[in-house]
Design a protein around this motif. Sequence first.
Motif, PDB file in Angstrom:
ATOM      1  N   VAL A   1       0.984  15.228  -6.795  1.00  0.00           N
ATOM      2  CA  VAL A   1       1.722  16.358  -6.827  1.00  0.00           C
ATOM      3  C   VAL A   1       1.854  17.102  -8.068  1.00  0.00           C
ATOM      4  O   VAL A   1       2.024  18.252  -8.383  1.00  0.00           O
ATOM      5  N   GLY A   2       2.208  16.045  -9.138  1.00  0.00           N
ATOM      6  CA  GLY A   2       2.288  16.303 -10.437  1.00  0.00           C
ATOM      7  C   GLY A   2       1.200  17.258 -11.202  1.00  0.00           C
ATOM      8  O   GLY A   2       1.203  18.008 -11.695  1.00  0.00           O
ATOM      9  N   PHE A   3      -0.026  16.641 -10.626  1.00  0.00           N
ATOM     10  CA  PHE A   3      -1.259  17.492 -11.290  1.00  0.00           C
ATOM     11  C   PHE A   3      -1.545  18.618 -10.447  1.00  0.00           C
ATOM     12  O   PHE A   3      -1.606  19.822 -11.156  1.00  0.00           O
ATOM     13  N   ALA A   4      -0.857  18.867  -9.395  1.00  0.00           N
ATOM     14  CA  ALA A   4      -0.929  20.159  -8.587  1.00  0.00           C
ATOM     15  C   ALA A   4      -0.036  20.870  -9.180  1.00  0.00           C
ATOM     16  O   ALA A   4      -0.246  22.261  -9.492  1.00  0.00           O
TER      17      ALA A   4
ATOM     18  N   SER B   1       0.835  -1.302   0.029  1.00  0.00           N
ATOM     19  CA  SER B   1       0.026  -0.038   0.011  1.00  0.00           C
ATOM     20  C   SER B   1       0.746   1.008   0.057  1.00  0.00           C
ATOM     21  O   SER B   1       0.383   2.342  -0.624  1.00  0.00           O
ATOM     22  N   THR B   2       2.032   1.228   1.035  1.00  0.00           N
ATOM     23  CA  THR B   2       2.964   2.440   0.769  1.00  0.00           C
ATOM     24  C   THR B   2       3.630   2.675  -0.630  1.00  0.00           C
ATOM     25  O   THR B   2       3.629   3.707  -1.294  1.00  0.00           O
ATOM     26  N   ALA B   3       3.921   1.387  -1.287  1.00  0.00           N
ATOM     27  CA  ALA B   3       4.377   1.568  -2.745  1.00  0.00           C
ATOM     28  C   ALA B   3       3.474   1.996  -3.890  1.00  0.00           C
ATOM     29  O   ALA B   3       3.629   2.802  -4.614  1.00  0.00           O
TER      30      ALA B   3
ATOM     31  N   LEU C   1       0.718   7.402  -6.249  1.00  0.00           N
ATOM     32  CA  LEU C   1      -0.404   8.356  -6.230  1.00  0.00           C
ATOM     33  C   LEU C   1      -0.102   9.746  -5.660  1.00  0.00           C
ATOM     34  O   LEU C   1      -0.467  10.637  -6.272  1.00  0.00           O
ATOM     35  N   ALA C   2       0.764   9.689  -4.602  1.00  0.00           N
ATOM     36  CA  ALA C   2       1.042  11.028  -4.159  1.00  0.00           C
ATOM     37  C   ALA C   2       1.799  12.000  -5.125  1.00  0.00           C
ATOM     38  O   ALA C   2       1.721  12.930  -5.470  1.00  0.00           O
ATOM     39  N   ALA C   3       2.792  11.277  -5.762  1.00  0.00           N
ATOM     40  CA  ALA C   3       3.712  11.827  -7.023  1.00  0.00           C
ATOM     41  C   ALA C   3       2.638  12.154  -7.859  1.00  0.00           C
ATOM     42  O   ALA C   3       2.753  13.488  -8.376  1.00  0.00           O
TER      43      ALA C   3
END
Length: 124
Positions: free
Chosen positions: A41-44, A29-31, A36-38
């Motif tokens: 951030v990319g979308f932001a 789940s961390t992987a 997903l977090a990256a």
Amino acid sequence: AASAVAAAVASATVRVAFAAASLDLALSSTAVAFPLAAAAVGFALSATSLAFALAAASLGLAVAATSFRLALTAAFLRLAVAAASLRITVAATSFHLALSATSLAFALAAASLGLAVAATSFRL
């Protein structure tokens, strides 16, 4: 006693297997969470870049509109100055023509007076 030891070993083995499975799930789940977090951030960053680009475009349009207004104002000012210069030229020409007409009238009056004096002298 051997069966109690075997049961304890089996229980411990099951606990270790569950702990390993839990750790594996947590790592999985961390992987998944990191990509997903990256991506978030990319979308932001993409949205921020788009916002900056739109703000820059709006600012460019505002500057262009202001420059256009200033150019129009300068053109109208030039036209007003040209019209004022034309009025001054026309007024000066009219004044010159009036002076010329006045000079001509004086010359004609002097000539008429000269003729009147000559006629009077001739009669005398």
